[in-house]
Write a protein that holds these residues in place. Structure first.
Motif, PDB file in Angstrom:
ATOM      1  N   HIS A 129       0.996  -1.158  -0.015  1.00 46.71           N
ATOM      2  CA  HIS A 129       0.019   0.170  -0.067  1.00 46.71           C
ATOM      3  C   HIS A 129       0.855   1.291   0.000  1.00 46.71           C
ATOM      4  N   PRO A 130       1.061   1.772  -1.166  1.00 44.53           N
ATOM      5  CA  PRO A 130       2.049   3.079  -1.314  1.00 44.53           C
ATOM      6  C   PRO A 130       1.020   4.195  -0.586  1.00 44.53           C
ATOM      7  N   ALA A 145       9.554   5.434  -6.404  1.00 45.26           N
ATOM      8  CA  ALA A 145       9.059   4.655  -5.482  1.00 45.26           C
ATOM      9  C   ALA A 145       8.193   3.535  -5.669  1.00 45.26           C
ATOM     10  N   LEU A 146       7.432   3.649  -6.519  1.00 43.81           N
ATOM     11  CA  LEU A 146       6.347   2.863  -7.107  1.00 43.81           C
ATOM     12  C   LEU A 146       7.328   1.536  -7.675  1.00 43.81           C
ATOM     13  N   ARG A 147       8.112   1.968  -8.564  1.00 44.99           N
ATOM     14  CA  ARG A 147       8.864   0.749  -9.296  1.00 44.99           C
ATOM     15  C   ARG A 147       9.684   0.107  -8.282  1.00 44.99           C
ATOM     16  N   ASN A 204       5.006   4.968   3.339  1.00 42.23           N
ATOM     17  CA  ASN A 204       4.685   6.265   3.268  1.00 42.23           C
ATOM     18  C   ASN A 204       5.535   6.804   1.947  1.00 42.23           C
ATOM     19  N   LEU A 205       4.844   7.353   0.884  1.00 43.92           N
ATOM     20  CA  LEU A 205       5.412   7.972  -0.260  1.00 43.92           C
ATOM     21  C   LEU A 205       5.490   9.650  -0.043  1.00 43.92           C
ATOM     22  N   VAL A 211       6.332  10.897   7.483  1.00 41.83           N
ATOM     23  CA  VAL A 211       7.848  10.517   6.985  1.00 41.83           C
ATOM     24  C   VAL A 211       7.923   9.160   6.377  1.00 41.83           C
ATOM     25  N   PRO A 212       8.810   8.835   5.608  1.00 38.80           N
ATOM     26  CA  PRO A 212       9.032   7.779   4.705  1.00 38.80           C
ATOM     27  C   PRO A 212       9.879   6.687   5.421  1.00 38.80           C
ATOM     28  N   ARG A 213       9.736   6.371   6.636  1.00 34.76           N
ATOM     29  CA  ARG A 213      10.903   5.517   7.298  1.00 34.76           C
ATOM     30  C   ARG A 213      11.034   4.138   6.797  1.00 34.76           C
TER      31      ARG A 213
END
Length: 301
Positions: A164-165, A211-213, A226-227, A277-279
């Motif tokens: 789940h992005p 990021a999706l790729r 988290n994106l 934040v994208p930890r």
């Protein structure tokens, strides 16, 4: 790789399709209008689906190895009437459930489903920093996001890796919030919204696609990610960055009362704060090309 995508004509979907096609992947678009099915000019193929009726062209999904599900009514497209809030919820929950059930029933299901979500899952966080371990909020969008992610469970139960992005604000001149903000700032009519202290978790379109790729390729990753850029910015920070980049003054703040009068309940999101934040993404080794607000603005321009 043969990859199916819903929401392929939106801001993120269009950029993702271009990126995949350039690298030689086979793209299958899921579209709701039968007249648009078949071979496409860019080399992709379109097949039909109807989320509200629970219909998907399963034959067209044969051989698909990965699916990216991005479809859903735009949160900021209209004033939040009761009817449009229902559309926001149903377009996400019914669409995800329809797709997850269809994928689970395929003779050879795909290896991975990227099923979109949003940082709205955490609710209004104020100054508090939140990551993927933080609890869900209790406002409208948070409840939608919880149901949205839960709707993908049939795919998980079928052994499909589900990611789940949770996307923040994708800043681009091509659409979304950026598509509305940039013209105003170019004219020197920009300014902070409300008091400007609310956090907007931004991400560049390039980093969103990358990021999706990254999540598509990493077979060891699942669950929520988290994106958002690593350095959340306030609305005042974004306002200042836009002014610097465009060399324009930003003298016209919009009071919260005016936003509420114009936008109704949607104003809660505009003046609300998401300090996300994208930890997990950073821990997995992803590197952002545009990690802060100035870099994100420069990328959009």
């Amino acid at each position: 790789m043969r990859i199916a995508i819903t929401g392929s004509t939106g801001l993120i979907g269009s950029a993702l399709v271009r990126s995949l096609l350039v690298d030689g992947h086979e793209v299958v678009r899921l579209v709701r209008h039968r007249s648009r099915t078949g071979p496409q000019a860019d080399g992709s193929t379109a097949i039909g689906w109807n989320p509200h009726l629970g219909q998907v062209d399963r034959e067209g999904l044969a051989g698909v190895e990965a699916v990216v599900h991005l479809a859903g009514a735009g949160v900021g497209d209209r004033r939040w009437t009761d009817a449009y809030k229902r559309e926001i919820r149903e377009s996400r929950v019914l669409g995800t459930e329809t797709l997850a059930v269809a994928l689970a029933g395929l003779p050879q299901p795909p290896r991975v489903l990227l099923s979109a979500s949003a940082v709205g899952l955490y609710g209004q966080t104020g100054d508090r920093v939140v990551d993927e371990d933080s609890p869900a909020g209790d406002d409208f969008l948070a409840e939608v996001c919880v149901e949205w992610e839960a709707a993908a469970r049939p795919a998980e139960r079928a052994g499909i890796r589900v990611v789940h992005p949770r996307t923040g604000m994708v800043l681009s001149t091509a659409g979304g919030a950026g598509g509305r903000l940039f013209p105003l700032f170019r004219l020197g009519l920009g300014g902070r919204l409300g008091d400007g202290r609310q956090y907007w978790s931004l991400i560049s379109l390039a980093d969103q696609v990358a990021a999706l790729r990254f999540l598509l390729d990493r077979e060891d990753l699942s669950g929520g990610f988290n994106l958002t850029a690593p350095e959340p910015a306030t609305n005042a920070d974004l306002t200042a960055a836009l002014g610097r980049a465009l060399k324009r003054p930003t003298p016209f703040p919009v009071p919260e009362a005016v936003l509420k009068a114009v936008l109704g309940e949607l104003a809660v999101e505009v003046v609300g704060s998401h300090r996300v934040v994208p930890r997990r993404l950073l821990a997995a080794g992803f590197r952002f090309e545009h990690p802060d607000v100035d870099a994100v603005v420069r990328a959009a321009l």
